[in-house]
Design a protein around this motif. Structure first.
Motif, PDB file in Angstrom:
ATOM      1  N   ARG A 183     -15.205  97.503 -38.670  1.00 48.37           N
ATOM      2  CA  ARG A 183     -15.782  96.178 -38.477  1.00 48.37           C
ATOM      3  C   ARG A 183     -17.303  96.269 -38.511  1.00 48.37           C
ATOM      4  NH1 ARG A 183     -10.955  94.929 -39.288  1.00 48.37           N
ATOM      5  NH2 ARG A 183      -9.502  94.360 -37.625  1.00 48.37           N
TER       6      ARG A 183
ATOM      7  N   GLY B 201     -15.042  95.396 -32.459  1.00 50.32           N
ATOM      8  CA  GLY B 201     -15.043  94.035 -32.981  1.00 50.32           C
ATOM      9  C   GLY B 201     -16.053  93.100 -32.352  1.00 50.32           C
TER      10      GLY B 201
ATOM     11  N   CYS C  14     -10.822  91.253 -31.667  1.00 52.92           N
ATOM     12  CA  CYS C  14     -11.675  91.019 -32.841  1.00 52.92           C
ATOM     13  C   CYS C  14     -12.195  89.579 -32.886  1.00 52.92           C
ATOM     14  CB  CYS C  14     -10.933  91.355 -34.129  1.00 52.92           C
ATOM     15  SG  CYS C  14     -10.455  93.081 -34.271  1.00 52.92           S
TER      16      CYS C  14
ATOM     17  N   TYR D 285      -9.909  84.675 -32.804  1.00 52.61           N
ATOM     18  CA  TYR D 285      -9.575  86.077 -32.582  1.00 52.61           C
ATOM     19  C   TYR D 285      -8.111  86.322 -32.928  1.00 52.61           C
ATOM     20  CZ  TYR D 285      -8.316  83.770 -28.163  1.00 52.61           C
ATOM     21  OH  TYR D 285      -7.834  82.895 -27.216  1.00 52.61           O
TER      22      TYR D 285
ATOM     23  N   GLN E 123     -10.909  90.701 -38.664  1.00 49.74           N
ATOM     24  CA  GLN E 123     -11.824  89.929 -37.828  1.00 49.74           C
ATOM     25  C   GLN E 123     -12.181  88.677 -38.609  1.00 49.74           C
ATOM     26  OE1 GLN E 123     -15.398  91.959 -36.586  1.00 49.74           O
ATOM     27  NE2 GLN E 123     -15.832  90.452 -34.995  1.00 49.74           N
TER      28      GLN E 123
END
Length: 338
Positions: free
Chosen positions: A134, A198, A239, A251, A287
């Motif tokens: 991420r 995240g 995330c 999320y 994400q």
């Protein structure tokens, strides 16, 4: 254990790690070459790089441009994509900067994060401890968050571990958020299995949201960079992505916390605490990104094509089913100006 025994044990572990890295690197390189060998399956624009409001993403269409950063106009996502020379596994962008997480394939595979200015000039670069996962830039473009897997290849892997670092590109400093004080219901969590990943930034360049995990549980946490704290605000959310107006978080939420995870995107109103689970059939491991205050984007792998993905769009209030937004693409980043 004697000193000699410890030495042999460490040597054996090092050899296993080196062997695993070599096998992974060779396998990934062969797969990458095969995806680049076929003719491109999408229309590619010719001419200068795209500017103005746009969606930047990782191109996953097979062909010479596989894995490169591409862009389409924000108001015409089906237009031929402008493809750059930049190859990334994960990408995020603002009008001022682009951050790229990449795998450097070779006999021994390594990983790195690189930040580029608006003109494409490299500004900084640093190694990552494992597979890129991420990344996010703050609204001001000053802060860069990176998450990489230290062990395991995904969040569903048993015993996975991540490293999430926030880098201040102006001050030249960085902070591993796993070292922050983490509290749940006022109780400090200090167990060694703590894990964070995240990140999404608020507009003040200090507040952020992320995922924290310990003891088989996960929490949505609110972080404070200056105070170096993480405070749990909701259980079972991963995330996060903050909406452009700062009022909601999208999320991942596990709808079936048993042996087989079934992930959906949910949206939380921070003022009211009301959560809406968005429709969709396929389990989502991404994400999310906000297209605007009313629409959420996320990536899904194509069932019929290994290594290929699509970017989907869904109404943030759950009022409509998701639709494909950009074919053969992943890791969307919405640039609303520039």
């Amino acid at each position: 254990m004697t000193g000699r025994s410890r030495w042999w044990l460490l040597s054996a572990i090092a050899a296993l790690v080196m062997t695993a890295a070599t096998v992974y690197g060779v396998g990934e390189w062969r797969r990458y070459q095969s995806l680049q060998a076929a003719p491109s399956s999408v229309d590619v624009a010719t001419g200068p790089s795209l500017s103005g409001p746009r969606v930047i993403f990782r191109n996953t269409a097979v062909g010479d441009d596989y894995g490169r950063v591409a862009a389409v106009p924000l108001d015409d996502p089906g237009a031929p994509r402008a493809v750059s020379d930049l190859e990334c596994d994960r990408v995020d962008a603002t009008p001022e900067r682009t951050v790229c997480l990449r795998t450097v394939r070779g006999v021994v595979t390594t990983f790195e994060a690189t930040v580029y200015g608006a003109d494409g000039t490299q500004e900084s670069s640093w190694p990552l401890p494992g597979i890129p996962s991420r990344t996010r830039l703050s609204e001001s473009s000053r802060l860069v968050a990176t998450t990489a897997f230290v062990t395991g290849h995904s969040y569903v892997a048993v015993g996975f571990s991540t490293e999430t670092v926030v880098t201040d590109t102006v001050a030249g400093t960085s902070a591993n958020i796993q070292e922050f004080e983490f509290t749940v219901d006022g109780r400090r969590v200090t167990s060694p299995d703590r894990n964070m990943w995240g990140v999404t930034f608020a507009a003040d360049d200090n507040t952020f949201f992320a995922t924290a995990a310990s003891g088989g549980q996960t929490w949505l946490v609110e972080g404070d960079l200056a105070a170096r704290t993480l405070v749990a605000i909701k259980q079972g959310a991963e995330c996060p992505s903050l909406s452009p107006d700062g009022s909601r978080l999208a999320y991942k939420k596990d709808l079936d916390p048993g042996a087989d995870a079934r992930w959906a995107i949910a949206v939380l109103d921070l003022a009211t605490g009301v959560e809406v689970v968005l429709p969709g059939e396929q389990s989502i491991d991404d994400q999310a990104e906000w297209l605007d205050d009313g629409t959420v984007l996320y990536g899904l792998p194509r069932i019929d094509a290994v290594g290929d993905n699509d970017i989907w769009a869904v109404a943030a209030d759950g009022s409509s089913d998701p639709v494909v937004f950009i074919e053969r693409a992943m890791s969307p980043a919405v640039v609303r100006e520039g």
